[in-house]
Design an enzyme around this catalytic site. Sequence first.
Site, PDB file in Angstrom:
ATOM      1  N   GLY A 211      17.550 -14.467 -31.903  1.00  0.00           N
ATOM      2  CA  GLY A 211      17.807 -15.812 -32.393  1.00  0.00           C
ATOM      3  C   GLY A 211      17.937 -15.811 -33.910  1.00  0.00           C
ATOM      4  CB  THR A 212      17.042 -13.136 -36.215  1.00  0.00           C
ATOM      5  OG1 THR A 212      17.500 -12.168 -35.251  1.00  0.00           O
ATOM      6  CG2 THR A 212      15.551 -13.275 -36.052  1.00  0.00           C
TER       7      THR A 212
ATOM      8  N   GLY B 288      12.860 -12.722 -41.591  1.00  0.00           N
ATOM      9  CA  GLY B 288      12.304 -13.245 -40.337  1.00  0.00           C
ATOM     10  C   GLY B 288      10.874 -13.725 -40.444  1.00  0.00           C
ATOM     11  CD  GLU B 289       7.856 -10.217 -39.357  1.00  0.00           C
ATOM     12  OE1 GLU B 289       8.553  -9.363 -39.917  1.00  0.00           O
ATOM     13  OE2 GLU B 289       6.952  -9.945 -38.560  1.00  0.00           O
TER      14      GLU B 289
ATOM     15  CD  GLN C 248      15.257 -15.949 -38.638  1.00  0.00           C
ATOM     16  OE1 GLN C 248      14.157 -15.435 -38.548  1.00  0.00           O
ATOM     17  NE2 GLN C 248      15.846 -16.511 -37.605  1.00  0.00           N
TER      18      GLN C 248
ATOM     19  CG  ASN D  16      25.175 -16.539 -42.510  1.00  0.00           C
ATOM     20  OD1 ASN D  16      24.894 -17.669 -42.930  1.00  0.00           O
ATOM     21  ND2 ASN D  16      25.976 -16.346 -41.486  1.00  0.00           N
TER      22      ASN D  16
ATOM     23  CE  LYS E  82      13.250  -7.220 -52.548  1.00  0.00           C
ATOM     24  NZ  LYS E  82      12.399  -7.935 -53.534  1.00  0.00           N
ATOM     25  N   GLY E  83      15.228  -8.925 -45.886  1.00  0.00           N
ATOM     26  CA  GLY E  83      14.747  -9.440 -44.599  1.00  0.00           C
ATOM     27  C   GLY E  83      14.043 -10.769 -44.742  1.00  0.00           C
TER      28      GLY E  83
HETATM   29 MO1  MOS Z   1       7.793  -9.328 -35.511  1.00  0.00          MO
HETATM   30  S1  MOS Z   1       5.886  -9.949 -35.120  1.00  0.00           S
HETATM   31  O1  MOS Z   1       7.591  -7.711 -36.059  1.00  0.00           O
HETATM   32  O2  MOS Z   1       8.655  -9.538 -34.097  1.00  0.00           O
END
Ligand code: MOS
Length: 748
Positions: free
Chosen positions: A473-474, A714-715, A648, A641, A711-712
């Site tokens: 979904g990312t 998601g978290e 996210q 993007n 760098k990312g």
């Molecule tokens: Mo994440 S908790 O590494 O999906």
Amino acid sequence: MSTSTTASSIGQPLSRIDGPAKVTGRAKYAAEHAADGLAYGWVVSSAIAKGKVKAIHEEAARAVPGVIEILTHKNRPHVAWFDRSYRDQVAPPGEPFRALYDDEIKFSFQPLALVLAKTLEAARAAAALLRIDYIQEEPNTDFENSLEKAYVPPKKRSGIPAPASRGDAQKALDEAHLKVTADYASAAHHHNPMEMHATTVIYGSDGALTVYDKTQGSQNVKSYLVGVFGLANDKVTVRNPYVGGAFGSGLRPHYQVYLATMAALYLKRSARVTLTRQQMVSHVRRPETFQSMALGASEAGGLQSIINSAVTATSTFEDYQENVVNWGVGAYRCADAAADYKLVALDTPTPGDMRAPGAATGMTLFECAMDELSYAVGVDPLQLRLLNYAEVDPISGNPFTSKALREAYDIGAERFGWGKRPSEPRAMRDGNELTGWGMATGMWDATFQKTSARARISANGGLEVATAASDIGTGTYTIIAQVASETLGLPTANIDVKIGDSDLPASPIEGGSWMAASSSAAVQLACQSLGTRLFEAAQDLDGSPFKDIKFEAVSFNDGRIIAKDDPSRFLSITDIMKRADLPSLEVVETAGPGLSGMVSQVKKARATHSAIFAEVKVDDELGVVRVTRIVVAVAAGRILNPKTARSQIMGGVVMGMGMALHEESMMDTRFGRPMNHNFAEYHIPVNADIHGIDVIFVEEEDKEVSPLGVKGLGEIGIVGTAAAIASAVFHATGTRVRKFPITLDKLI
Ligand code: MOS
């Protein structure tokens, strides 16, 4: 290679290319794949948390029309991992739980039987008729009252750094002008993705298995199935082309994929197992976390000592560990710091990684203590952070590949209007509501992992890019298409992105916020390599316009290779393919730290940072908290993007709001049974709870963190958010709540 900017270029807000398939129902999820003669499985879960199965009465269940088989520990087939252990890629130290292995019950909702029937309804009806007699033992599921039994895990979980200490923190604390000590706790949380944990195993005529599983890593599940069932490598393919959210719950293979595969092998027919929401919630959680902090500071607010201790919950059979404590000792400049980390084993399933595991709790709770320090010192919370700003990584002493946190503080504060904040609590009132402003810092790892990708162009100019990545979904599909589009100058309409299949080139599991940095690097490398091959083919053609020029002198645009200094010299890719008589051209490349001249692992710290500012309004009489405004400034390298990136961060922030105010897994410790294992009673923020969330990206140019400077994302959105909200709640009310979630009963 260079191309002109198009709507699908890197950095453009391209809408999800998988969006239409998802909203029209063409995107199929794990439990939606059809198969002839499918056996539907229904899992019967243990009603007790500890003890033994004494007897299972199956007669009534077996009499239900349509029932095919009932598997329990008494009749299940013998499988390979009964004789040798197997641990999946993400498993912590210990012995993974094996469903239907024996009569022992280790946790409530443990699967004890799998009812298989020709229809889901028959399986469910039969499952309801299964009667189980138990020998009960007293379970311990009480985290808070077990803290004195906490132990240092004897074996470290791979990938989790050891608690980092430096100097003499106790002495520095004793000598500090000012001390703040605070104990904080966070409830266990559940991931609650929309898609249930589900598996459809399609049994091929040759006995080969095609497994559609809800997972964040098709290749992790494949090696798990090969390992635990002792299957031949070429007899299993695992697919997860679409994943309905996961948040970490799909990192490890769960018992539904094990049971569905066991059933298919045993019955020699296709089988599906879908967990119920209750079964899912009762099986995976972010662990309960307790964190004790002592901060010592100078009169002016300079940090002199940090002592950070944490305890998290685990199961009795695995030592699940997170990096909880190094965020606190690693966030700010401070000469003396001490960290330690312990576990409490409970009669529950093993906890699992959930969005920013360790940091969502550890960094957030630490930031709450920093807020307390700001009041103790009498320095504005933002000023306190700036005063103790770490120019280098305090743990390793290494510089950062990039760190635009100062800019994030500045831009976020400006946008929020932080400068107008009165320093005293309870200073802003709006009718019955008190207004409070708070802030916090967020931090997460920026990781780049070895990843392979394939790029194949066909005679008609269609490009296929493939890697075994997942899109939970990312936005993985979309950014891969953008990277390919920009590299080869093709519109996304000509690009087919293939992911979510264990047969594709190797990819890490989707986790740790490393997927974008890793898959973009592999796809770019493969497309560059394909571009080179196309150029070479073009050079070899009779009368080639590129005979006398080098690869560096051409660009890829509009499906053509064009000489940069003379646009009249060009060849279309389809022409090249046709004239060179190539049906297709294919390359596979592997990107990774230190590979192919890519960013080497120079001794530098790699991290994403954020500054979160929150406004809350708290009803002075009722204690109801509303988060009316969030401004979050994120420094996460290059943004591939901005549209999917913003989503996210928003999702992470909403989850942080849940942690702050709503989310609390409640255990009935008398029975060791979770009480609120459903959406009705496990509260998460809903639309009405969300007001303004302003996401700002502070772009960093970073050539060392990953090949594309990514760098990312998601978290990072969840990390620190609950601390900013808690800080705002204190500013509004003057009440310090140290146990999350901050429910209204704690404010009145
Ligand atoms: Mo994440 S908790 O590494 O999906």
